[in-house]
Motif scaffolding. Structure first.
Motif, short mmCIF file in Angstrom:
data_model
loop_
_atom_site.label_atom_id
_atom_site.label_comp_id
_atom_site.label_asym_id
_atom_site.label_seq_id
_atom_site.Cartn_x
_atom_site.Cartn_y
_atom_site.Cartn_z
N LEU A 1 0.84 -1.20 0.00
CA LEU A 1 0.00 0.00 0.00
C LEU A 1 0.88 1.25 0.00
CD1 LEU A 1 -2.59 -0.74 2.85
CD2 LEU A 1 -3.06 -0.60 0.42
N SER B 1 -0.78 6.49 -0.31
CA SER B 1 -1.92 6.53 -1.21
C SER B 1 -3.20 6.72 -0.37
CB SER B 1 -2.00 5.21 -1.98
OG SER B 1 -2.17 4.15 -1.05
N GLU C 1 -5.58 4.85 -0.38
CA GLU C 1 -5.93 3.48 0.06
C GLU C 1 -5.49 3.24 1.52
OE1 GLU C 1 -7.62 1.13 -1.34
OE2 GLU C 1 -6.99 -0.61 -0.14
N LYS D 1 -8.20 4.11 4.08
CA LYS D 1 -9.51 3.41 4.05
C LYS D 1 -9.61 2.44 5.19
CE LYS D 1 -10.30 3.84 -0.88
NZ LYS D 1 -10.01 3.20 -2.16
#
Ligand code: FE2
Length: 294
Positions: free
Chosen positions: A218, A289, A291, A294
């Motif tokens: 990630l 990122s 991501e 999340k």
């Protein structure tokens, strides 16, 4: 005061326990030491377990176990916690090899389990998978970082290693720069769980092993500013994020600064408030990122 000395374990629930067990054993390289109808216990070496998994509707971190010193009195620790107006519970034999534990909740609802390690399991390091040295830290998103930070310092005896601005605290309970980190993002939930690997070479081997097994990074590899650890993050099954790290700053408590390293900008490197600057997150420059959040 009696301070907790070490993180012992972290307990999670999730919809698919089997998949998480497979990940922790085959990919991360922990040992499945015990499986009951309610829980799976995964070890890394001297502690009977470092991770406990049980079934639940959504993936989250439920409990954190902390050890006090061999000469500390658990009853005295319990009174110390109660002295802050916190309700505690004393449990006998709640988990394998833990005979006596004081439990209470932190302000965001995570259950603290504080105990004395009487028995060591003494498992060997496995030979398959990433095989980290240990569970290093657990990071949380939280709604009120100041309240939770004060709780860990005042009730459990943590020390502040660094802040990023006024929204991200890094707390230690031993020589490692952080064992708990708390980022104010508006919600109380798990952010990531971090395991220590040997060094840069081990991190590289781990990233290749993850990739060969279908796990993409990630964020990373990079070097954090705060804590100065080499890092690489990936998402484990059930959505939980795992960090692998090495070269985390180590505090010389008597002298009040972190052991000098060539990548430090401050000489000596002392606890401080870092500006919200990209280099606080990654000295090598690449930012996380979307991501990751999340
Ligand atoms: Fe981390």
């Amino acid at each position: 005061m009696i301070r907790v000395r070490k993180i012992a374990h972290a307990a999670y629930e999730m919809p698919d326990v089997d998949k998480q067990v497979e990940y922790y054993t085959d990919i991360l390289g922990l040992t499945l030491v015990e499986r009951t109808k309610d829980a799976a216990y995964l070890a890394s070496t001297v502690d009977h377990h470092s991770v406990v998994l049980s079934k639940g509707a959504e993936a989250k971190c439920l409990r954190l176990g902390f050890q006090i010193g061999p000469d500390d009195d658990l009853g005295e620790f319990e009174r110390q916690v109660q002295g802050h107006g916190i309700k505690t519970e004393r449990k006998r034999d709640p988990e394998p090899t833990i005979s006596d534990v004081v439990t209470f909740a932190d302000p965001k609802g995570t259950v603290m389990e504080v105990f004395k390690r009487g028995e060591f399991a003494g498992q060997r390091f496995p030979t398959k998978g990433v095989v980290p040295h240990k569970l290093g830290h657990v990071a949380f998103h939280c709604a009120d970082v100041k309240t939770v930070t004060n709780f860990y310092c005042d009730v459990l005896g943590f020390r502040v290693s660094d802040w990023m601005g006024d929204f991200f605290s890094f707390l230690r309970c031993g020589p490692d720069h952080h064992t708990i980190n708390l980022m104010e993002t508006g919600a109380n939930r798990h952010f990531h769980t971090a395991f220590e690997v040997r060094d840069w070479a081990h991190l590289q081997t781990a990233c290749d092993y993850l990739s060969l097994n279908g796990y993409k990074l990630l964020w990373g590899p990079g070097r954090h500013g705060i804590g100065h650890n080499l890092f690489a993050y990936h998402r484990a099954p059930n959505g939980l994020i795992t960090e692998l790290f090495a070269e985390l700053d180590r505090m010389n408590e008597e002298l009040g600064y972190f052991e000098p390293r060539p990548w430090h900008r401050d000489r000596p490197q002392k606890p401080k408030v870092w500006a919200k600057d990209p280099s606080a997150a990654n000295l090598w420059g690449i930012l996380p990122s979307d991501e990751m959040m999340k």
